[in-house]
Motif scaffolding. Structure first.
Motif, PDB file in Angstrom:
ATOM      1  N   ILE A 178       0.835  -1.205   0.000  1.00 19.51           N
ATOM      2  CA  ILE A 178       0.000   0.000   0.000  1.00 19.51           C
ATOM      3  C   ILE A 178       0.867   1.251   0.000  1.00 19.51           C
ATOM      4  CG2 ILE A 178      -1.689   1.326   1.334  1.00 19.51           C
ATOM      5  CD1 ILE A 178      -2.720  -1.510   2.335  1.00 19.51           C
ATOM      6  N   GLU A 179       1.906   1.265   0.820  1.00 22.94           N
ATOM      7  CA  GLU A 179       2.799   2.425   0.877  1.00 22.94           C
ATOM      8  C   GLU A 179       3.594   2.585  -0.422  1.00 22.94           C
ATOM      9  OE1 GLU A 179       5.196   2.555   4.408  1.00 22.94           O
ATOM     10  OE2 GLU A 179       3.458   2.544   5.741  1.00 22.94           O
ATOM     11  N   GLY A 180       3.740   1.471  -1.169  1.00 25.28           N
ATOM     12  CA  GLY A 180       4.447   1.513  -2.453  1.00 25.28           C
ATOM     13  C   GLY A 180       3.527   1.834  -3.624  1.00 25.28           C
ATOM     14  N   GLY A 181       2.263   2.170  -3.338  1.00 25.88           N
ATOM     15  CA  GLY A 181       1.343   2.572  -4.402  1.00 25.88           C
ATOM     16  C   GLY A 181       0.423   1.480  -4.913  1.00 25.88           C
ATOM     17  N   VAL A 182       0.533   0.260  -4.347  1.00 22.25           N
ATOM     18  CA  VAL A 182      -0.363  -0.832  -4.751  1.00 22.25           C
ATOM     19  C   VAL A 182      -1.438  -0.954  -3.678  1.00 22.25           C
ATOM     20  CG1 VAL A 182      -0.516  -3.243  -5.499  1.00 22.25           C
ATOM     21  CG2 VAL A 182       1.624  -1.986  -5.825  1.00 22.25           C
ATOM     22  N   GLU A 183      -2.511  -0.204  -3.854  1.00 21.74           N
ATOM     23  CA  GLU A 183      -3.553  -0.120  -2.815  1.00 21.74           C
ATOM     24  C   GLU A 183      -4.624  -1.190  -2.960  1.00 21.74           C
ATOM     25  OE1 GLU A 183      -4.638   3.891  -3.621  1.00 21.74           O
ATOM     26  OE2 GLU A 183      -3.261   4.720  -2.120  1.00 21.74           O
ATOM     27  N   ASN A 184      -4.631  -1.890  -4.100  1.00 21.46           N
ATOM     28  CA  ASN A 184      -5.620  -2.942  -4.357  1.00 21.46           C
ATOM     29  C   ASN A 184      -4.978  -4.305  -4.101  1.00 21.46           C
ATOM     30  OD1 ASN A 184      -7.468  -0.907  -5.642  1.00 21.46           O
ATOM     31  ND2 ASN A 184      -5.772  -0.842  -7.086  1.00 21.46           N
ATOM     32  N   ILE A 185      -5.577  -5.078  -3.209  1.00 22.23           N
ATOM     33  CA  ILE A 185      -4.964  -6.345  -2.791  1.00 22.23           C
ATOM     34  C   ILE A 185      -6.022  -7.443  -2.720  1.00 22.23           C
ATOM     35  CG2 ILE A 185      -3.765  -7.543  -0.902  1.00 22.23           C
ATOM     36  CD1 ILE A 185      -2.572  -4.811  -0.096  1.00 22.23           C
ATOM     37  N   VAL A 186      -5.675  -8.607  -3.285  1.00 16.71           N
ATOM     38  CA  VAL A 186      -6.484  -9.807  -3.083  1.00 16.71           C
ATOM     39  C   VAL A 186      -5.735 -10.643  -2.044  1.00 16.71           C
ATOM     40  CG1 VAL A 186      -7.503 -11.860  -4.113  1.00 16.71           C
ATOM     41  CG2 VAL A 186      -7.346  -9.760  -5.446  1.00 16.71           C
ATOM     42  N   CYS A 187      -6.358 -10.854  -0.893  1.00 14.37           N
ATOM     43  CA  CYS A 187      -5.733 -11.636   0.183  1.00 14.37           C
ATOM     44  C   CYS A 187      -6.351 -13.029   0.151  1.00 14.37           C
ATOM     45  CB  CYS A 187      -5.979 -10.961   1.535  1.00 14.37           C
ATOM     46  SG  CYS A 187      -5.159 -11.800   2.909  1.00 14.37           S
ATOM     47  N   VAL A 188      -5.582 -14.013  -0.329  1.00  8.95           N
ATOM     48  CA  VAL A 188      -6.113 -15.363  -0.531  1.00  8.95           C
ATOM     49  C   VAL A 188      -5.725 -16.277   0.627  1.00  8.95           C
ATOM     50  CG1 VAL A 188      -6.071 -15.126  -3.042  1.00  8.95           C
ATOM     51  CG2 VAL A 188      -4.093 -16.127  -1.898  1.00  8.95           C
ATOM     52  N   GLN A 189      -6.649 -17.129   1.011  1.00  4.25           N
ATOM     53  CA  GLN A 189      -6.341 -18.106   2.057  1.00  4.25           C
ATOM     54  C   GLN A 189      -7.229 -19.328   1.891  1.00  4.25           C
ATOM     55  OE1 GLN A 189      -7.123 -14.838   4.058  1.00  4.25           O
ATOM     56  NE2 GLN A 189      -9.229 -15.085   3.388  1.00  4.25           N
ATOM     57  N   PRO A 190      -6.727 -20.491   2.310  1.00  6.25           N
ATOM     58  CA  PRO A 190      -7.596 -21.657   2.335  1.00  6.25           C
ATOM     59  C   PRO A 190      -8.631 -21.459   3.442  1.00  6.25           C
ATOM     60  CG  PRO A 190      -5.274 -22.246   2.642  1.00  6.25           C
ATOM     61  CD  PRO A 190      -5.387 -20.777   2.826  1.00  6.25           C
ATOM     62  N   PHE A 191      -9.861 -21.890   3.199  1.00  3.24           N
ATOM     63  CA  PHE A 191     -10.863 -21.833   4.246  1.00  3.24           C
ATOM     64  C   PHE A 191     -10.362 -22.636   5.460  1.00  3.24           C
ATOM     65  CE2 PHE A 191     -14.589 -23.660   6.405  1.00  3.24           C
ATOM     66  CZ  PHE A 191     -15.187 -22.473   6.810  1.00  3.24           C
ATOM     67  N   ALA A 192     -10.529 -22.098   6.650  1.00  3.03           N
ATOM     68  CA  ALA A 192     -10.109 -22.726   7.913  1.00  3.03           C
ATOM     69  C   ALA A 192      -8.615 -22.683   8.154  1.00  3.03           C
ATOM     70  CB  ALA A 192     -10.611 -24.169   8.019  1.00  3.03           C
ATOM     71  N   CYS A 193      -7.881 -21.862   7.380  1.00  2.00           N
ATOM     72  CA  CYS A 193      -6.448 -21.664   7.663  1.00  2.00           C
ATOM     73  C   CYS A 193      -6.361 -20.595   8.752  1.00  2.00           C
ATOM     74  CB  CYS A 193      -5.719 -21.213   6.405  1.00  2.00           C
ATOM     75  SG  CYS A 193      -3.989 -20.786   6.707  1.00  2.00           S
ATOM     76  N   LEU A 194      -6.235 -21.042   9.997  1.00  2.00           N
ATOM     77  CA  LEU A 194      -6.316 -20.126  11.137  1.00  2.00           C
ATOM     78  C   LEU A 194      -5.288 -18.986  11.077  1.00  2.00           C
ATOM     79  CD1 LEU A 194      -7.842 -19.474  13.709  1.00  2.00           C
ATOM     80  CD2 LEU A 194      -6.303 -20.979  14.947  1.00  2.00           C
ATOM     81  N   PRO A 195      -3.981 -19.277  10.812  1.00  2.00           N
ATOM     82  CA  PRO A 195      -3.014 -18.170  10.780  1.00  2.00           C
ATOM     83  C   PRO A 195      -3.410 -17.069   9.799  1.00  2.00           C
ATOM     84  CG  PRO A 195      -1.858 -20.268  10.771  1.00  2.00           C
ATOM     85  CD  PRO A 195      -3.306 -20.576  10.603  1.00  2.00           C
ATOM     86  N   ASN A 196      -3.896 -17.465   8.612  1.00  2.00           N
ATOM     87  CA  ASN A 196      -4.238 -16.452   7.617  1.00  2.00           C
ATOM     88  C   ASN A 196      -5.539 -15.724   7.936  1.00  2.00           C
ATOM     89  OD1 ASN A 196      -2.445 -16.288   4.957  1.00  2.00           O
ATOM     90  ND2 ASN A 196      -2.235 -18.299   5.876  1.00  2.00           N
ATOM     91  N   HIS A 197      -6.455 -16.378   8.619  1.00  2.00           N
ATOM     92  CA  HIS A 197      -7.683 -15.687   9.023  1.00  2.00           C
ATOM     93  C   HIS A 197      -7.375 -14.651  10.109  1.00  2.00           C
ATOM     94  CE1 HIS A 197     -10.922 -17.586   6.784  1.00  2.00           C
ATOM     95  NE2 HIS A 197     -10.235 -18.694   6.839  1.00  2.00           N
ATOM     96  N   VAL A 198      -6.348 -14.919  10.911  1.00  2.00           N
ATOM     97  CA  VAL A 198      -5.970 -13.978  11.974  1.00  2.00           C
ATOM     98  C   VAL A 198      -5.049 -12.879  11.433  1.00  2.00           C
ATOM     99  CG1 VAL A 198      -4.784 -13.719  14.190  1.00  2.00           C
ATOM    100  CG2 VAL A 198      -6.252 -15.707  13.791  1.00  2.00           C
ATOM    101  N   MET A 199      -3.948 -13.283  10.780  1.00  2.00           N
ATOM    102  CA  MET A 199      -2.928 -12.314  10.340  1.00  2.00           C
ATOM    103  C   MET A 199      -3.199 -11.717   8.962  1.00  2.00           C
ATOM    104  SD  MET A 199      -1.439 -14.113  12.893  1.00  2.00           S
ATOM    105  CE  MET A 199      -0.539 -15.577  12.405  1.00  2.00           C
ATOM    106  N   GLY A 200      -4.138 -12.313   8.216  1.00  2.00           N
ATOM    107  CA  GLY A 200      -4.510 -11.771   6.917  1.00  2.00           C
ATOM    108  C   GLY A 200      -5.852 -11.063   7.036  1.00  2.00           C
ATOM    109  N   LYS A 201      -6.917 -11.844   7.024  1.00  2.00           N
ATOM    110  CA  LYS A 201      -8.276 -11.286   7.096  1.00  2.00           C
ATOM    111  C   LYS A 201      -8.481 -10.469   8.380  1.00  2.00           C
ATOM    112  CE  LYS A 201     -11.649 -13.920   5.529  1.00  2.00           C
ATOM    113  NZ  LYS A 201     -12.717 -14.953   5.477  1.00  2.00           N
TER     114      LYS A 201
END
Length: 379
Positions: free
Chosen positions: A310-333
């Motif tokens: 975002i700070e580098g000018g890429v403000e659009n992000i798709v954050c992908v994770q497997p359903f029930a992937c706990l680390p990514n649901h916490v640290m991503g979503k």
């Protein structure tokens, strides 16, 4: 690996049978990467193409607190259920999880692998940042195919001078490819490492975004290895990690940065491309929003990537994770709300991928994110 004496076959990146086969052996409450990788391997072994008494399976293991450490267990369980337990499963890991007497990572193999990772990251950067702007349709892929064949020889028999020369010339050739100057949305892909890079796992997300008119940005694979090295440093300084692990982590960071030093310099000097930052800079940035003790899966690194993009000018992000992937649901979503609070223009679409996910729903969410991206670009 062939140069080191191993007869290796990489399974296809797009494999439609993999999910169906995986669900036969892995319960659907396991994460999507576990189902996908087990499915790919089992489908290949059941194809009749391989001599089951003279074939082995090679699978990575991270040693972290997520399913990435359980792939090997899932695969062995599936082999046993299918009556193929004679097939050895070799754990490719750097943390001493298992002994594999028939397989060794020699200095030569490690050297070629690291050169391969640098080339892969470089191609990913220049290809995605050039393709949407090409003046002659197909010219970017043609240039990529030409260079891909050339660097294969360098990876087989690497010479440091040739490697550095190739890196500089790849950047120069893509930089000078005839372009149409236009403003289009830049969209980054971040998230769980397999879904982030695997076309079957993310339903060809790069292709989908490019068809929607985006310039795709995918962070380097090397950064994930740097994150793993840095975690050993933090564990010693703040938790109960050993001094030797910290020393090895710092040496690992120094070594990996040395391999991509030429690439970073040439990218910095180029007209159309940017260079990756250091893992120390990413860690410092992440600490503004999240504790670095969050090391499950992609952990704090995922938050750092989004902030830096975002700070580098890429403000659009798709954050992908497997359903029930706990680390990514916490640290991503879970980190999207504080990230949006800090960066009001952040346009982040979290998307879950698993065998039961609706592809139509995924595409609709991507289209909605792209509509917002286009509006923001016009303002």
């Amino acid at each position: 690996m062939a140069t080191s004496g191993y007869n290796v076959e990489v399974l296809p990146s797009v494999d439609e049978k993999a999910v169906e086969t995986g669900l036969t052996y892995v319960n659907n409450d396991a994460c999507y990467p576990s189902i996908l990788t087990t499915g790919q391997i089992m489908a290949a072994l059941q194809s009749g193409k391989y001599d089951l008494d003279n074939v082995s399976v090679l699978m990575t293991q991270t040693g972290g607190p997520c399913r990435a450490s359980n792939y090997v267990g899932f695969i062995r369980k599936a082999l046993k259920e299918a009556g193929m337990e004679q097939v050895p499963v070799i754990s490719l890991n750097l943390v001493g999880l298992e002994e594999n007497p028939g397989f060794k990572i020699t200095p030569g193999l490690a050297h070629r692998a690291l050169i391969g990772v640098v080339y892969g990251d470089l191609f990913q950067r220049v290809l995605y940042a050039t393709k949407p702007y090409e003046q002659v349709p197909g010219s970017t892929m043609a240039l990529y195919e030409k260079w891909k064949e050339r660097v294969k020889q360098d990876v087989r028999k690497p010479k440091w001078s040739v490697f550095k020369k190739n890196v500089r010339e790849i950047i120069k050739d893509f930089d000078e490819l005839p372009r149409v100057e236009k403003k289009i949305p830049k969209v980054a892909i971040v998230g769980e490492i397999l879904v982030k890079y695997h076309p079957t796992a993310n339903n060809n997300l790069v292709e989908v975004l490019e068809k929607e008119g985006a310039e795709v940005v995918v962070p380097d694979l090397m950064d994930f290895f740097l994150y793993c090295c840095y975690n050993a440093v933090y564990k010693h300084d703040e938790l109960s990690g050993s001094a030797s692990a910290k020393r090895n982590g710092l040496l690992g960071i120094k070594l990996l940065e040395w391999y991509r030093k030429t690439m970073k310099k040439a990218l910095t000097e180029s007209k159309h491309f940017g260079a990756p930052s250091t893992i120390f800079k990413k860690a410092k940035k992440a600490e503004e929003l999240i504790a670095l003790g969050n090391q499950g899966g992609e952990g704090w690194f995922l938050t750092a990537e989004m902030m830096e993009l975002i700070e580098g000018g890429v403000e659009n992000i798709v954050c992908v994770q497997p359903f029930a992937c706990l680390p990514n649901h916490v640290m991503g979503k879970g980190m999207i709300k504080p990230i949006r609070k800090r960066y009001p223009k952040a346009n982040i679409a979290p998307i879950d991928y698993d065998p039961g996910a609706s592809e139509v729903n995924q595409i609709n969410r991507i289209k909605l994110m792209m509509e917002t991206a286009r509006k923001n670009l016009e303002q």
